[in-house]
Write an enzyme that holds these catalytic residues in place. Structure first.
Site, mmCIF file in Angstrom:
data_model
loop_
_atom_site.group_PDB
_atom_site.id
_atom_site.type_symbol
_atom_site.label_atom_id
_atom_site.label_comp_id
_atom_site.label_asym_id
_atom_site.label_seq_id
_atom_site.Cartn_x
_atom_site.Cartn_y
_atom_site.Cartn_z
ATOM 1 N N SER A 1 -39.057 -53.184 37.158
ATOM 2 C CA SER A 1 -39.720 -52.727 38.266
ATOM 3 C C SER A 1 -40.482 -53.914 39.330
ATOM 4 C CB SER A 1 -40.635 -51.594 38.113
ATOM 5 O OG SER A 1 -40.988 -50.984 39.453
ATOM 6 N N SER B 1 -42.259 -52.566 41.849
ATOM 7 C CA SER B 1 -43.525 -51.731 42.207
ATOM 8 C C SER B 1 -44.727 -52.232 42.320
ATOM 9 C CB SER B 1 -43.078 -50.342 41.860
ATOM 10 O OG SER B 1 -42.098 -49.655 42.569
ATOM 11 N N LYS C 1 -36.637 -38.851 37.087
ATOM 12 C CA LYS C 1 -36.736 -38.419 38.519
ATOM 13 C C LYS C 1 -36.465 -36.767 38.329
ATOM 14 C CE LYS C 1 -35.944 -42.461 41.150
ATOM 15 N NZ LYS C 1 -35.154 -42.940 42.407
ATOM 16 N N ASP D 1 -37.816 -41.449 48.679
ATOM 17 C CA ASP D 1 -36.644 -42.505 48.717
ATOM 18 C C ASP D 1 -35.829 -41.988 50.279
ATOM 19 O OD1 ASP D 1 -36.662 -43.923 46.640
ATOM 20 O OD2 ASP D 1 -35.415 -42.405 45.379
ATOM 21 N N GLY E 1 -28.352 -39.821 41.845
ATOM 22 C CA GLY E 1 -29.448 -39.589 42.333
ATOM 23 C C GLY E 1 -29.800 -39.916 43.866
HETATM 24 P P1 NAP Z 1 -26.988 -42.769 39.363
HETATM 25 O O1 NAP Z 1 -27.643 -41.573 39.729
HETATM 26 O O2 NAP Z 1 -26.729 -43.421 38.159
HETATM 27 O O3 NAP Z 1 -25.534 -42.832 40.224
HETATM 28 C C1 NAP Z 1 -24.631 -43.819 40.173
HETATM 29 C C2 NAP Z 1 -23.381 -44.046 41.103
HETATM 30 O O4 NAP Z 1 -22.591 -44.868 41.006
HETATM 31 C C3 NAP Z 1 -22.406 -42.640 40.899
HETATM 32 O O5 NAP Z 1 -22.183 -41.934 42.063
HETATM 33 C C4 NAP Z 1 -21.229 -43.119 40.058
HETATM 34 O O6 NAP Z 1 -20.258 -42.655 40.184
HETATM 35 C C5 NAP Z 1 -21.449 -44.454 40.682
HETATM 36 N N1 NAP Z 1 -20.589 -45.658 39.886
HETATM 37 C C6 NAP Z 1 -21.209 -46.292 38.925
HETATM 38 N N2 NAP Z 1 -20.335 -47.119 38.345
HETATM 39 C C7 NAP Z 1 -19.259 -47.087 39.049
HETATM 40 C C8 NAP Z 1 -18.198 -47.630 39.091
HETATM 41 N N3 NAP Z 1 -17.931 -48.573 38.196
HETATM 42 N N4 NAP Z 1 -17.182 -47.607 40.075
HETATM 43 C C9 NAP Z 1 -17.352 -46.489 41.118
HETATM 44 N N5 NAP Z 1 -18.552 -45.962 40.980
HETATM 45 C C10 NAP Z 1 -19.456 -46.163 40.080
HETATM 46 O O7 NAP Z 1 -27.695 -44.177 40.077
HETATM 47 P P2 NAP Z 1 -28.688 -43.927 41.509
HETATM 48 O O8 NAP Z 1 -29.931 -43.441 40.817
HETATM 49 O O9 NAP Z 1 -28.053 -42.824 42.288
HETATM 50 O O10 NAP Z 1 -28.635 -45.342 41.980
HETATM 51 C C11 NAP Z 1 -27.498 -46.007 42.530
HETATM 52 C C12 NAP Z 1 -27.905 -47.283 43.007
HETATM 53 O O11 NAP Z 1 -28.715 -47.337 44.197
HETATM 54 C C13 NAP Z 1 -28.293 -48.299 42.072
HETATM 55 O O12 NAP Z 1 -28.150 -49.641 42.214
HETATM 56 C C14 NAP Z 1 -29.968 -48.319 42.403
HETATM 57 O O13 NAP Z 1 -30.595 -49.413 42.042
HETATM 58 C C15 NAP Z 1 -29.918 -48.023 43.979
HETATM 59 N N6 NAP Z 1 -31.233 -47.681 44.519
HETATM 60 C C16 NAP Z 1 -31.863 -48.173 45.401
HETATM 61 C C17 NAP Z 1 -33.003 -47.747 46.034
HETATM 62 C C18 NAP Z 1 -33.676 -48.559 46.920
HETATM 63 O O14 NAP Z 1 -34.662 -48.516 47.354
HETATM 64 N N7 NAP Z 1 -33.007 -49.548 47.686
HETATM 65 C C19 NAP Z 1 -33.413 -46.632 45.724
HETATM 66 C C20 NAP Z 1 -32.643 -45.827 44.880
HETATM 67 C C21 NAP Z 1 -31.636 -46.322 44.144
HETATM 68 P P3 NAP Z 1 -19.716 -41.471 39.022
HETATM 69 O O15 NAP Z 1 -20.580 -40.107 39.576
HETATM 70 O O16 NAP Z 1 -18.434 -41.481 39.223
HETATM 71 O O17 NAP Z 1 -20.085 -41.992 37.551
#
Ligand code: NAP
Length: 288
Positions: A27, A29, A78, A114, A141
């Site tokens: 992290s 943070s 979360k 977020d 998420g």
């Molecule tokens: P999550 O709940 O695990 O969701 C992952 C998403 O990615 C799902 O829609 C999943 O699709 C998709 N995915 C994973 N592998 C894939 C692949 N090989 N091909 C196509 N789709 C794929 O994760 P999350 O918490 O939403 O986080 C998602 C991203 O956002 C991460 O990279 C995280 O670091 C980033 N994030 C950034 C911030 C920021 O402040 N910038 C804040 C939060 C999150 P399926 O449903 O089909 O499995």
């Protein structure tokens, strides 16, 4: 101990906050918040709390008892943490996730910052999110917070996900909540995706594709052409310049990386804990 000594003790005991997750070692943070506390001369301490799911209840009770001011919450807690709190905001309830907790004298209140961080980052980059058309890639998420933010701004949203059923469930839930239609696509449907992108001003990558340790990943099929009028926001911040952002810039479109959202969600948590405006630039520089 004299009265003067005890006052001195109170002043030198730092106020505690931290991040709870499993794992949390990666992290950014702690760096970001510690820099902010130092910049404002606050005697606050930010700790890493690696806590496994089965230990969450005890950990949250410890936070309540030992008068921590609050926590950031990250993967995988979360959603599950919601049941352990006394109150969550309506926004966190709709999004279905809490990423920040404030301890109000033993009453634990859950927030989602977020979605606020995402909107602030868009505005900071010069994109006014009100009443636009957006395509969101992903249905996890982060996508829930982003879709909430966009609908709250009056945007028309299309969700494209690898698992189309998951996107349909999300769309149904939010369409009911906002009384709006939300289109859904599979990420494999190149023709549908191209048409939705051509008609949108904003494309947001909320999938984890492109994130380290697989930085060559690109969530979009290769045949998709990005029109120059498009703004692409990639939530991935490690690496900052993802394949998707490289492709965006090569197409003459505008790309924004995920660091701004990370900084602004943290700044909002900082404000909730301290009641002070966060030193945004200090926080950004600490993690850049
Ligand atoms: P999550 O709940 O695990 O969701 C992952 C998403 O990615 C799902 O829609 C999943 O699709 C998709 N995915 C994973 N592998 C894939 C692949 N090989 N091909 C196509 N789709 C794929 O994760 P999350 O918490 O939403 O986080 C998602 C991203 O956002 C991460 O990279 C995280 O670091 C980033 N994030 C950034 C911030 C920021 O402040 N910038 C804040 C939060 C999150 P399926 O449903 O089909 O499995």
């Amino acid at each position: 101990m004299s009265i003067d000594d005890s006052i001195h003790d109170v002043e030198t005991i730092p106020i505690r906050v931290g991040i709870i997750g499993y794992p949390v070692g990666h992290s950014l943070s702690p760096k970001m918040h510690t820099a902010a506390f130092r910049a404002l001369g606050l005697n606050w301490e930010y700790s890493l709390l690696p806590v496994a799911p089965e230990e969450m209840q005890d950990a949250i009770e410890m936070i309540r008892r030992e008068v921590w001011r609050g926590l950031n919450v990250t993967v995988p807690h979360k959603q599950a943490v919601i049941l352990l709190l006394d109150f969550i905001t309506p926004q966190a309830e709709i999004i279905g996730a809490v990423n920040s907790i404030v301890n109000q004298n033993g009453r634990l209140v859950g927030y989602n910052t977020d979605w606020i961080g995402f909107l602030e980052a868009l505005r900071e980059a010069g994109f006014d999110p009100a009443n636009r058309r957006a395509v969101v890639l992903g249905a996890g998420g982060a996508a829930r917070a982003v879709v909430y933010a966009l609908l709250e701004q009056g945007e028309t949203v299309t969700i494209a996900n690898r698992n189309q059923r998951k996107a349909e469930a999300l769309a149904l839930e939010f369409a009911t909540q906002f009384d709006r239609e939300i289109a859904v696509l599979s990420l494999d449907d190149s023709a549908g995706l191209q048409s939705a992108i051509n008609n949108a001003e904003l494309l947001v990558n909320c999938t984890s594709v492109g994130m380290s340790p697989y930085p060559n990943g690109d969530p979009l099929p290769p045949e998709i052409v990005l029109p120059p009028h498009l703004t692409v926001y990639d939530l991935v911040y490690n690496p900052r310049e993802t394949q998707l952002l490289k492709r965006t810039r090569a197409a003459g479109a505008t790309g924004i990386d995920g660091l701004g959202m990370l900084v602004h969600q943290g700044a909002e948590a900082f404000r909730l804990w301290t009641g002070l405006d966060a030193p945004i630039e200090v926080m950004r520089q600490a993690i850049e």
